[in-house]
Motif scaffolding. Structure first.
Motif, PDB file in Angstrom:
ATOM      1  N   PHE A  88     -46.777-119.206  31.379  1.00 52.03           N
ATOM      2  CA  PHE A  88     -46.018-118.452  32.365  1.00 52.03           C
ATOM      3  C   PHE A  88     -46.784-117.909  33.542  1.00 52.03           C
ATOM      4  O   PHE A  88     -46.225-118.169  34.696  1.00 52.03           O
ATOM      5  CB  PHE A  88     -45.364-116.969  31.720  1.00 52.03           C
ATOM      6  N   LEU A  89     -47.891-117.416  33.341  1.00 50.19           N
ATOM      7  CA  LEU A  89     -48.560-117.040  34.371  1.00 50.19           C
ATOM      8  C   LEU A  89     -48.597-118.192  35.421  1.00 50.19           C
ATOM      9  O   LEU A  89     -49.104-117.951  36.674  1.00 50.19           O
ATOM     10  CB  LEU A  89     -49.705-116.484  34.057  1.00 50.19           C
ATOM     11  N   TYR A  90     -49.307-119.390  34.762  1.00 48.92           N
ATOM     12  CA  TYR A  90     -49.602-120.454  35.764  1.00 48.92           C
ATOM     13  C   TYR A  90     -48.231-120.608  36.423  1.00 48.92           C
ATOM     14  O   TYR A  90     -48.275-121.199  37.541  1.00 48.92           O
ATOM     15  CB  TYR A  90     -50.148-121.751  35.069  1.00 48.92           C
ATOM     16  N   ALA A  91     -47.240-121.096  35.942  1.00 45.17           N
ATOM     17  CA  ALA A  91     -45.809-121.441  36.451  1.00 45.17           C
ATOM     18  C   ALA A  91     -45.653-120.332  37.534  1.00 45.17           C
ATOM     19  O   ALA A  91     -44.954-120.648  38.681  1.00 45.17           O
ATOM     20  CB  ALA A  91     -44.930-121.593  35.388  1.00 45.17           C
ATOM     21  N   PHE A  92     -45.765-118.956  37.158  1.00 49.74           N
ATOM     22  CA  PHE A  92     -45.500-117.878  38.099  1.00 49.74           C
ATOM     23  C   PHE A  92     -46.188-117.891  39.310  1.00 49.74           C
ATOM     24  O   PHE A  92     -45.704-117.884  40.636  1.00 49.74           O
ATOM     25  CB  PHE A  92     -45.626-116.604  37.441  1.00 49.74           C
ATOM     26  N   ALA A  93     -47.481-118.280  39.181  1.00 51.30           N
ATOM     27  CA  ALA A  93     -48.431-118.364  40.536  1.00 51.30           C
ATOM     28  C   ALA A  93     -48.149-119.690  41.229  1.00 51.30           C
ATOM     29  O   ALA A  93     -47.967-119.643  42.620  1.00 51.30           O
ATOM     30  CB  ALA A  93     -49.928-118.539  40.013  1.00 51.30           C
ATOM     31  N   ALA A  94     -47.787-120.758  40.583  1.00 55.82           N
ATOM     32  CA  ALA A  94     -47.320-122.002  41.535  1.00 55.82           C
ATOM     33  C   ALA A  94     -45.948-121.736  42.141  1.00 55.82           C
ATOM     34  O   ALA A  94     -45.855-122.071  43.384  1.00 55.82           O
ATOM     35  CB  ALA A  94     -47.297-123.114  40.494  1.00 55.82           C
ATOM     36  N   ALA A  95     -45.027-121.006  41.394  1.00 60.09           N
ATOM     37  CA  ALA A  95     -43.658-120.950  41.947  1.00 60.09           C
ATOM     38  C   ALA A  95     -43.867-119.878  42.985  1.00 60.09           C
ATOM     39  O   ALA A  95     -43.268-119.963  44.415  1.00 60.09           O
ATOM     40  CB  ALA A  95     -42.877-120.256  40.969  1.00 60.09           C
ATOM     41  N   ALA A  96     -44.942-119.020  42.925  1.00 61.43           N
ATOM     42  CA  ALA A  96     -45.062-117.981  44.078  1.00 61.43           C
ATOM     43  C   ALA A  96     -45.434-118.594  45.304  1.00 61.43           C
ATOM     44  O   ALA A  96     -45.052-118.131  46.714  1.00 61.43           O
ATOM     45  CB  ALA A  96     -45.719-116.893  43.789  1.00 61.43           C
ATOM     46  N   VAL A  97     -46.353-119.397  45.226  1.00 61.74           N
ATOM     47  CA  VAL A  97     -47.112-120.104  46.546  1.00 61.74           C
ATOM     48  C   VAL A  97     -46.051-121.090  47.000  1.00 61.74           C
ATOM     49  O   VAL A  97     -45.939-121.236  48.111  1.00 61.74           O
ATOM     50  CB  VAL A  97     -48.404-120.745  46.032  1.00 61.74           C
ATOM     51  N   MET A  98     -45.474-121.822  46.178  1.00 62.43           N
ATOM     52  CA  MET A  98     -44.442-122.922  46.644  1.00 62.43           C
ATOM     53  C   MET A  98     -43.217-122.279  47.379  1.00 62.43           C
ATOM     54  O   MET A  98     -42.692-122.987  48.443  1.00 62.43           O
ATOM     55  CB  MET A  98     -44.024-123.840  45.563  1.00 62.43           C
ATOM     56  N   VAL A  99     -42.791-121.321  46.743  1.00 63.67           N
ATOM     57  CA  VAL A  99     -41.494-120.644  47.278  1.00 63.67           C
ATOM     58  C   VAL A  99     -41.836-119.976  48.663  1.00 63.67           C
ATOM     59  O   VAL A  99     -41.182-119.934  49.656  1.00 63.67           O
ATOM     60  CB  VAL A  99     -40.860-119.561  46.314  1.00 63.67           C
ATOM     61  N   ALA A 100     -43.131-119.336  48.680  1.00 68.04           N
ATOM     62  CA  ALA A 100     -43.670-118.530  49.904  1.00 68.04           C
ATOM     63  C   ALA A 100     -43.644-119.582  51.045  1.00 68.04           C
ATOM     64  O   ALA A 100     -43.457-119.510  52.109  1.00 68.04           O
ATOM     65  CB  ALA A 100     -44.756-117.891  49.581  1.00 68.04           C
ATOM     66  N   ALA A 101     -44.167-120.808  50.665  1.00 70.84           N
ATOM     67  CA  ALA A 101     -44.460-122.053  51.661  1.00 70.84           C
ATOM     68  C   ALA A 101     -43.157-122.310  52.199  1.00 70.84           C
ATOM     69  O   ALA A 101     -42.782-122.481  53.362  1.00 70.84           O
ATOM     70  CB  ALA A 101     -45.128-123.153  51.020  1.00 70.84           C
ATOM     71  N   PHE A 126     -38.169-114.147  38.286  1.00 74.11           N
ATOM     72  CA  PHE A 126     -38.773-114.981  37.675  1.00 74.11           C
ATOM     73  C   PHE A 126     -38.647-114.944  36.256  1.00 74.11           C
ATOM     74  O   PHE A 126     -38.623-116.247  35.565  1.00 74.11           O
ATOM     75  CB  PHE A 126     -40.075-115.184  38.322  1.00 74.11           C
ATOM     76  N   TRP A 127     -38.373-113.951  35.327  1.00 71.68           N
ATOM     77  CA  TRP A 127     -38.711-113.919  34.105  1.00 71.68           C
ATOM     78  C   TRP A 127     -37.415-114.411  33.603  1.00 71.68           C
ATOM     79  O   TRP A 127     -37.279-114.892  32.358  1.00 71.68           O
ATOM     80  CB  TRP A 127     -38.675-112.528  33.586  1.00 71.68           C
ATOM     81  N   ILE A 128     -36.150-114.482  34.296  1.00 72.14           N
ATOM     82  CA  ILE A 128     -35.009-114.787  33.768  1.00 72.14           C
ATOM     83  C   ILE A 128     -34.728-116.390  33.360  1.00 72.14           C
ATOM     84  O   ILE A 128     -34.776-116.680  32.144  1.00 72.14           O
ATOM     85  CB  ILE A 128     -33.873-114.763  34.719  1.00 72.14           C
ATOM     86  N   PRO A 129     -35.491-117.359  34.212  1.00 70.05           N
ATOM     87  CA  PRO A 129     -35.348-118.774  33.728  1.00 70.05           C
ATOM     88  C   PRO A 129     -36.513-118.958  32.840  1.00 70.05           C
ATOM     89  O   PRO A 129     -36.137-119.732  31.767  1.00 70.05           O
ATOM     90  CB  PRO A 129     -35.772-119.578  34.929  1.00 70.05           C
ATOM     91  N   TRP A 130     -37.565-117.891  32.592  1.00 62.97           N
ATOM     92  CA  TRP A 130     -38.438-118.304  31.406  1.00 62.97           C
ATOM     93  C   TRP A 130     -37.968-117.585  30.023  1.00 62.97           C
ATOM     94  O   TRP A 130     -38.134-118.416  29.149  1.00 62.97           O
ATOM     95  CB  TRP A 130     -39.825-117.217  31.657  1.00 62.97           C
ATOM     96  N   VAL A 131     -37.126-116.592  30.169  1.00 62.53           N
ATOM     97  CA  VAL A 131     -36.539-116.505  28.722  1.00 62.53           C
ATOM     98  C   VAL A 131     -35.572-117.427  28.406  1.00 62.53           C
ATOM     99  O   VAL A 131     -35.647-117.842  27.145  1.00 62.53           O
ATOM    100  CB  VAL A 131     -35.676-115.092  29.117  1.00 62.53           C
ATOM    101  N   PHE A 132     -34.615-117.936  29.443  1.00 68.06           N
ATOM    102  CA  PHE A 132     -33.813-119.156  28.973  1.00 68.06           C
ATOM    103  C   PHE A 132     -34.547-120.322  28.631  1.00 68.06           C
ATOM    104  O   PHE A 132     -34.249-121.246  27.668  1.00 68.06           O
ATOM    105  CB  PHE A 132     -32.951-119.443  29.879  1.00 68.06           C
ATOM    106  N   TYR A 133     -35.699-120.400  29.268  1.00 68.56           N
ATOM    107  CA  TYR A 133     -36.516-121.899  28.954  1.00 68.56           C
ATOM    108  C   TYR A 133     -37.084-121.437  27.367  1.00 68.56           C
ATOM    109  O   TYR A 133     -36.970-122.523  26.589  1.00 68.56           O
ATOM    110  CB  TYR A 133     -37.823-121.734  29.756  1.00 68.56           C
ATOM    111  N   ARG A 134     -37.480-120.328  26.852  1.00 67.09           N
ATOM    112  CA  ARG A 134     -37.782-119.933  25.584  1.00 67.09           C
ATOM    113  C   ARG A 134     -36.836-120.460  24.529  1.00 67.09           C
ATOM    114  O   ARG A 134     -36.818-120.674  23.554  1.00 67.09           O
ATOM    115  CB  ARG A 134     -38.437-118.753  25.513  1.00 67.09           C
ATOM    116  N   LEU A 135     -35.457-119.894  24.958  1.00 60.43           N
ATOM    117  CA  LEU A 135     -34.366-120.029  23.923  1.00 60.43           C
ATOM    118  C   LEU A 135     -33.873-121.422  23.876  1.00 60.43           C
ATOM    119  O   LEU A 135     -33.418-122.067  22.810  1.00 60.43           O
ATOM    120  CB  LEU A 135     -33.191-119.041  24.875  1.00 60.43           C
ATOM    121  N   ALA A 136     -34.121-122.270  25.124  1.00 57.93           N
ATOM    122  CA  ALA A 136     -33.924-123.748  25.034  1.00 57.93           C
ATOM    123  C   ALA A 136     -34.518-124.519  25.848  1.00 57.93           C
ATOM    124  O   ALA A 136     -34.406-124.882  26.989  1.00 57.93           O
ATOM    125  CB  ALA A 136     -32.196-123.766  25.366  1.00 57.93           C
TER     126      ALA A 136
END
Length: 271
Positions: free
Chosen positions: A16-29, A65-75
């Motif tokens: 989660f943390l690595y994906a969060f960091a990567a998403a934050a940087v890419m979306v900011a770009a 960002f936690w919403i897609p993570w929760v659904f990823y854990r569900l499915a």
């Protein structure tokens, strides 16, 4: 190793943390590129407006960002049966609704503080426009979670081969560390899973079976039924039951093999 639906285990937390960091940087770009584009094509708007619009979008996306993570854990992408992936449809809609509501609220607040008024327009058509973009982002986040988790687990196999031979079964504050070779199968029991061990013990842990599948599949476990995950190395016999179904014998334990899992049958046959 452990399985936790909320992602509290070490590997899942880092995923989660690595994906969060990567998403934050890419979306900011992407937001920065949008600001540059808007300022170039509509210079009369100045820089403040695009900064507020794109900045509020970024902040809102990161907050939810936690919403897609929760659904990823569900499915997760490899979940069985495959129809469970349909949960990502309401997941994407919920994520988009939260994202849009969040950035509209932030823009209204910022405009109010500067004695101005922000007008989002008619909600439904504008939301549907944002939904298309957010759905793509949601899909990329799910794929990103799967990729990061896979890479982290491969790294674990290389760095800690000995530790990969055990599994931590957690029941509340109680932890039982068992050898992977002592686990015959894992079965689904509502919100829990039950570990069937060679010595006859049956230990419970709160976790979805799909979550454990992602952890145990690299260690030789196969999903043979929507409610069963078996240790393929413990198979002693494979018996046809008709209609394409089989029974897998695991040192005295009988487990079902559904025709809906042809990949498992191929692997058990040595294909």
């Amino acid at each position: 190793m452990s399985g936790d639906v909320l992602g509290a285990s070490g590997t899942l937390r880092r995923t989660f943390l690595y994906a969060f960091a990567a998403a934050a940087v890419m979306v900011a770009a992407v937001n920065a590129i949008n600001i540059i584009t808007i300022s170039h094509e509509q210079p009369q708007l100045g820089l403040a407006g695009p900064l507020v619009w794109e900045g509020s979008s970024w902040v809102s996306l990161i907050l939810f960002f936690w919403i897609p993570w929760v659904f990823y854990r569900l499915a997760p992408p490899l979940v069985r049966p495959r129809w469970k992936l349909l949960v990502h449809i309401p997941g994407a809609v919920l994520f988009s609704l939260a994202h849009v509501t969040g950035f509209v609220a932030l823009r209204k607040l910022i405009y109010w503080l500067t004695h101005d008024t922000y007008n989002f327009g008619i909600f439904v058509p504008h939301f549907l426009y944002e939904l298309r973009k957010d759905a793509l982002g949601y899909a990329l986040f799910i794929a990103g979670f799967a990729l990061v988790e896979h890479l982290l687990r491969q790294q674990q196999l290389i760095e800690m081969p000995g530790q990969m031979l055990t599994f931590d079964i957690r029941d509340g504050a109680k932890l039982t560390r068992v050898s992977l070779g002592d686990i015959l199968a894992v079965t689904s029991a509502g919100n829990y899973v039950e570990f069937v061990l060679r010595d006859g013990r049956r230990l419970m842990m709160r976790s979805p079976l799909s979550g454990l599948e992602s952890e145990l599949a690299p260690r030789g476990f196969l999903r043979t039924h929507r409610s069963w995950l078996i240790n393929a190395s413990k198979m002693t016999a494979l018996k046809p039951e008709g209609s394409g179904d089989y029974t897998v014998e695991l040192e005295g334990l009988s487990a079902p093999l559904s025709r809906r899992y042809p990949e498992a049958l191929t692997k058990l046959r040595g294909g």
